[in-house]
Scaffold this active site. Sequence first.
Site, PDB file in Angstrom:
ATOM      1  N   GLY A 221       0.855  -1.185   0.000  1.00 48.33           N
ATOM      2  CA  GLY A 221       0.000   0.000   0.000  1.00 48.33           C
ATOM      3  C   GLY A 221       0.883   1.223   0.000  1.00 48.33           C
ATOM      4  O   GLY A 221       1.570   1.494  -0.985  1.00 48.33           O
ATOM      5  N   ASN A 222       0.895   1.939   1.139  1.00 47.35           N
ATOM      6  CA  ASN A 222       1.693   3.172   1.248  1.00 47.35           C
ATOM      7  C   ASN A 222       1.355   4.144   0.111  1.00 47.35           C
ATOM      8  O   ASN A 222       2.244   4.679  -0.550  1.00 47.35           O
ATOM      9  CB  ASN A 222       3.204   2.856   1.253  1.00 47.35           C
ATOM     10  CG  ASN A 222       3.598   2.048   2.462  1.00 47.35           C
ATOM     11  OD1 ASN A 222       3.286   2.412   3.590  1.00 47.35           O
ATOM     12  ND2 ASN A 222       4.256   0.915   2.227  1.00 47.35           N
ATOM     13  N   HIS A 223       0.088   4.324  -0.094  1.00 46.20           N
ATOM     14  CA  HIS A 223      -0.352   5.306  -1.072  1.00 46.20           C
ATOM     15  C   HIS A 223      -1.821   5.669  -0.784  1.00 46.20           C
ATOM     16  O   HIS A 223      -2.490   4.985   0.007  1.00 46.20           O
ATOM     17  CB  HIS A 223      -0.193   4.786  -2.513  1.00 46.20           C
ATOM     18  CG  HIS A 223      -1.044   3.613  -2.858  1.00 46.20           C
ATOM     19  ND1 HIS A 223      -0.563   2.315  -2.934  1.00 46.20           N
ATOM     20  CD2 HIS A 223      -2.362   3.517  -3.151  1.00 46.20           C
ATOM     21  CE1 HIS A 223      -1.542   1.499  -3.259  1.00 46.20           C
ATOM     22  NE2 HIS A 223      -2.646   2.200  -3.393  1.00 46.20           N
ATOM     23  N   ALA A 224      -2.268   6.718  -1.437  1.00 47.96           N
ATOM     24  CA  ALA A 224      -3.692   7.085  -1.436  1.00 47.96           C
ATOM     25  C   ALA A 224      -4.105   7.244  -2.893  1.00 47.96           C
ATOM     26  O   ALA A 224      -3.254   7.265  -3.795  1.00 47.96           O
ATOM     27  CB  ALA A 224      -3.906   8.386  -0.670  1.00 47.96           C
TER      28      ALA A 224
ATOM     29  N   ARG B  16      -3.353   4.178   2.764  1.00 49.80           N
ATOM     30  CA  ARG B  16      -3.526   2.817   3.247  1.00 49.80           C
ATOM     31  C   ARG B  16      -2.191   2.093   3.399  1.00 49.80           C
ATOM     32  O   ARG B  16      -1.260   2.283   2.596  1.00 49.80           O
ATOM     33  CB  ARG B  16      -4.487   1.989   2.381  1.00 49.80           C
ATOM     34  CG  ARG B  16      -3.996   1.365   1.087  1.00 49.80           C
ATOM     35  CD  ARG B  16      -3.907   2.322  -0.073  1.00 49.80           C
ATOM     36  NE  ARG B  16      -4.986   3.272  -0.192  1.00 49.80           N
ATOM     37  CZ  ARG B  16      -6.115   3.033  -0.844  1.00 49.80           C
ATOM     38  NH1 ARG B  16      -6.297   1.902  -1.474  1.00 49.80           N
ATOM     39  NH2 ARG B  16      -7.026   3.970  -0.939  1.00 49.80           N
TER      40      ARG B  16
END
Length: 133
Positions: A50-53, A99
């Site tokens: 994840g580590n993104h929006a 997330r």
Amino acid sequence: MTQQPSEITFKSIGRPDIGYISVAEYQDLIPFEIKRVYWTYFTPNHIIRGNHAHKSLKQIIVAVSGIIEFELEDKKGNITSYTLDSPEKGIFVPEGYWRTIKFSHNAVLLCLASESYKEDDYIRDYDEFKRIK
Ligand code: TYD
């Protein structure tokens, strides 16, 4: 009005002796038309993905197998954690949430997505996520 993340419980059709089927159908539990489906698998359990929006993508996430810890953070820093440990459970993830995702080694994440893949819909920089209104 901005949409909020929410938990979904899918119906399980069946019985223990014959097995089950669950269904995700547009308008019945799924608040967008599904344009893309993807699934992820074989994620080592020490990896955080994840580590993104997303700027506009909406998603439904289901752990069809295994256990997935799905954490969502809003722009104000409020964090909500979801444990997806049953194929009956899902979460609706609207746009605009950062997330992070952890997987058991046997986990399969199924995603129903409102848009086709566009890299420019991603916000991959956490500071940028916090800055963008
Ligand atoms: P990404 O969404 O960043 O995965 P995660 O959040 O699980 O780390 O996607 C990983 C890679 O896969 C990235 O290079 C983009 C590519 N990808 C596609 O080509 N199409 C897709 O529909 C998705 C979801 C990812």
